[in-house]
Scaffold this motif. Structure first.
Motif, PDB file in Angstrom:
ATOM      1  N   ALA A  41       0.838  -1.202   0.000  1.00 14.59           N
ATOM      2  CA  ALA A  41       0.000   0.000   0.000  1.00 14.59           C
ATOM      3  C   ALA A  41       0.870   1.248   0.000  1.00 14.59           C
ATOM      4  N   LEU A  44       2.128   1.769  -3.504  1.00 18.10           N
ATOM      5  CA  LEU A  44       1.078   2.334  -4.344  1.00 18.10           C
ATOM      6  C   LEU A  44       0.847   3.812  -4.035  1.00 18.10           C
ATOM      7  N   PHE A  45       0.945   4.190  -2.776  1.00 21.67           N
ATOM      8  CA  PHE A  45       0.786   5.594  -2.415  1.00 21.67           C
ATOM      9  C   PHE A  45       1.857   6.444  -3.086  1.00 21.67           C
ATOM     10  N   ASN A  48       1.245   6.645  -6.842  1.00 21.62           N
ATOM     11  CA  ASN A  48       0.181   7.596  -7.160  1.00 21.62           C
ATOM     12  C   ASN A  48       0.630   9.034  -6.933  1.00 21.62           C
ATOM     13  N   HIS A  57      -2.674   6.509 -12.216  1.00 24.64           N
ATOM     14  CA  HIS A  57      -3.309   6.271 -10.931  1.00 24.64           C
ATOM     15  C   HIS A  57      -3.704   4.808 -10.825  1.00 24.64           C
ATOM     16  N   VAL A  58      -3.161   4.124  -9.826  1.00 21.17           N
ATOM     17  CA  VAL A  58      -3.537   2.749  -9.522  1.00 21.17           C
ATOM     18  C   VAL A  58      -4.272   2.784  -8.187  1.00 21.17           C
ATOM     19  N   PRO A  59      -5.502   2.304  -8.129  1.00 15.38           N
ATOM     20  CA  PRO A  59      -6.255   2.385  -6.872  1.00 15.38           C
ATOM     21  C   PRO A  59      -5.596   1.563  -5.771  1.00 15.38           C
ATOM     22  N   ILE A  60      -5.711   2.047  -4.562  1.00  9.29           N
ATOM     23  CA  ILE A  60      -5.150   1.346  -3.408  1.00  9.29           C
ATOM     24  C   ILE A  60      -6.292   0.590  -2.736  1.00  9.29           C
ATOM     25  N   ASN A  61      -6.280  -0.723  -2.889  1.00 12.23           N
ATOM     26  CA  ASN A  61      -7.229  -1.586  -2.203  1.00 12.23           C
ATOM     27  C   ASN A  61      -6.493  -2.853  -1.778  1.00 12.23           C
ATOM     28  N   THR A  64      -4.753  -4.862  -4.891  1.00  6.86           N
ATOM     29  CA  THR A  64      -3.576  -4.218  -5.476  1.00  6.86           C
ATOM     30  C   THR A  64      -2.450  -4.097  -4.455  1.00  6.86           C
ATOM     31  N   SER A  65      -2.788  -3.871  -3.202  1.00  4.80           N
ATOM     32  CA  SER A  65      -1.759  -3.819  -2.160  1.00  4.80           C
ATOM     33  C   SER A  65      -1.103  -5.175  -1.975  1.00  4.80           C
ATOM     34  N   ASP A  83      -2.795  -1.063 -15.828  1.00  2.00           N
ATOM     35  CA  ASP A  83      -3.523   0.230 -15.811  1.00  2.00           C
ATOM     36  C   ASP A  83      -3.356   0.968 -17.126  1.00  2.00           C
TER      37      ASP A  83
END
Length: 88
Positions: A41, A44-45, A48, A57-61, A64-65, A83
């Motif tokens: 995570a 990913l932060f 982003n 932008h890759v969503p953080i969930n 994906t984490s 993406d």
């Protein structure tokens, strides 16, 4: 079920685990996976944060984490490729 029965069963299980000892290997494995997902995570932060200038932008969930945390940088690169080319 009655709350007294549930509390009694849970209390008995806790006493049993304390007397017999908890198996440490599964607990350690769950802890390591949890830390890796948190690191994913964080990856990913930062992706982003720095990818915003490139419209990335890759969503953080959780999924994906887990991919970026358990697979590391190749997993993060795979998420970026997915993406860019498949989703968007």
């Amino acid at each position: 079920m009655e709350p007294k029965i549930v509390i009694s069963i849970l209390g008995g299980l806790i006493v049993l685990v304390l007397l017999m000892g908890a198996p440490l290997k599964p607990i350690r494995l769950v802890g390591q996976v949890f830390v890796k997902v948190l690191i994913g995570a964080l990856f990913l932060f930062f992706l982003n944060a720095f990818g915003a200038s490139f419209d990335l932008h890759v969503p953080i969930n959780l999924v994906t984490s887990a991919v970026s945390g358990l697979l590391g940088l190749p997993g993060l690169a795979a998420l970026v490729i997915i993406d860019l080319f498949i989703i968007g």
